[in-house]
Design a protein around this motif. Structure first.
Motif, short mmCIF file in Angstrom:
data_model
loop_
_atom_site.label_atom_id
_atom_site.label_comp_id
_atom_site.label_asym_id
_atom_site.label_seq_id
_atom_site.Cartn_x
_atom_site.Cartn_y
_atom_site.Cartn_z
N LEU A 49 0.86 -1.18 0.00
CA LEU A 49 0.00 0.00 0.00
C LEU A 49 0.89 1.23 0.00
O LEU A 49 1.72 1.41 0.91
CB LEU A 49 -0.89 -0.01 1.24
N ASP A 61 -0.92 6.57 -4.55
CA ASP A 61 -2.22 5.96 -4.27
C ASP A 61 -2.39 4.59 -4.91
O ASP A 61 -3.49 4.21 -5.31
CB ASP A 61 -3.37 6.89 -4.73
N THR A 62 -1.32 3.83 -5.01
CA THR A 62 -1.42 2.52 -5.63
C THR A 62 -1.45 1.40 -4.60
O THR A 62 -0.99 1.54 -3.47
CB THR A 62 -0.23 2.26 -6.59
N VAL A 63 -2.01 0.28 -5.04
CA VAL A 63 -1.98 -0.98 -4.29
C VAL A 63 -1.35 -2.01 -5.23
O VAL A 63 -1.82 -2.20 -6.35
CB VAL A 63 -3.38 -1.43 -3.88
N ASN A 80 -5.11 -1.45 -8.78
CA ASN A 80 -6.20 -0.47 -8.63
C ASN A 80 -6.16 0.64 -9.69
O ASN A 80 -6.60 1.75 -9.43
CB ASN A 80 -6.18 0.14 -7.23
N TRP A 179 6.13 2.33 1.59
CA TRP A 179 5.12 1.28 1.42
C TRP A 179 4.75 0.67 2.76
O TRP A 179 5.58 0.57 3.65
CB TRP A 179 5.64 0.16 0.51
N TRP A 198 -7.41 1.69 -2.74
CA TRP A 198 -6.38 2.33 -1.93
C TRP A 198 -7.00 3.01 -0.70
O TRP A 198 -6.51 2.85 0.41
CB TRP A 198 -5.59 3.35 -2.77
#
Length: 200
Positions: A49, A61-63, A80, A179, A198
């Protein structure tokens, strides 16, 4: 070709032409290093995350689902970031109507000319195991194979590109606080609302 060009323009990253597929080796993973500050050991099957302070705008804002991790590095897919491009435009003639309606996902900035596949299934479909009922494959052929044999209770996601780290790079980013590593469930990877993942 226009659809492929629009995908690359949409992400403004690397030129791509989803016509070339290269082999990707996915060896078994036994490493379970735990870097300072993480809540789960770094290994395939966990999700990363992105912290709000992550400096790289490509990963804001990524997963990311890790599908490979060992002493030589790591790789995974952003789960995502769906694109506007339907799979029917990328791989004409898909057998399953449900797959033709699906969109291609942006997997990461590396290897944008490669297509990768994640499947949730009780059988491997000849793909490499990630964790639980999640398997990973690569290439148009893998996607066509899945489309021809997909059962009602199985799910598929297709990605252009991937996220990758060299030896020690991911550990350094986690230690820096970029992360948060968390256990993942297939419901996270195959959610119907990836854009909300996210924040959720």
């Amino acid at each position: 070709m226009p659809a492929l060009i629009s995908l690359c323009s949409w992400r403004l990253l690397f030129p791509c032409c989803l016509l070339t597929v290269a082999a990707l080796w996915l060896p078994p993973v036994s490493a379970t290093n735990t870097a300072p500050g993480v809540q789960a050991p770094l290994q395939r099957g966990v999700v990363l995350l992105a912290r709000a302070r992550l400096p790289d705008p490509r990963f804001r804002d990524t997963v990311i689902l890790l599908t490979h991790y060992d002493q030589h590095g790591a790789m995974g897919f952003i789960v995502n970031r769906p694109t506007p491009m339907r799979l029917s435009h990328v791989v004409p003639g898909l057998a399953k109507q449900s797959l033709r309606r699906q969109v291609l996902h942006f997997g990461g900035p590396v290897g944008m000319d490669h297509v990768f596949v994640l499947v949730q299934s009780r059988r491997s479909h000849g793909m490499a195991h990630v964790s639980g009922e999640v398997y990973v494959g690569q290439g148009m052929q893998a996607l066509r194979h899945i489309a021809a044999s997909l059962e009602e209770d199985e799910q598929v996601r297709a990605y252009a590109g991937y996220a990758g780290w060299g030896a020690g790079q991911l550990e350094a980013e986690v230690a820096r606080g970029d992360w948060l590593a968390l256990p993942a469930g297939s419901a996270d990877v195959f959610t119907r609302e990836p854009g909300q993942l996210w924040r959720r």
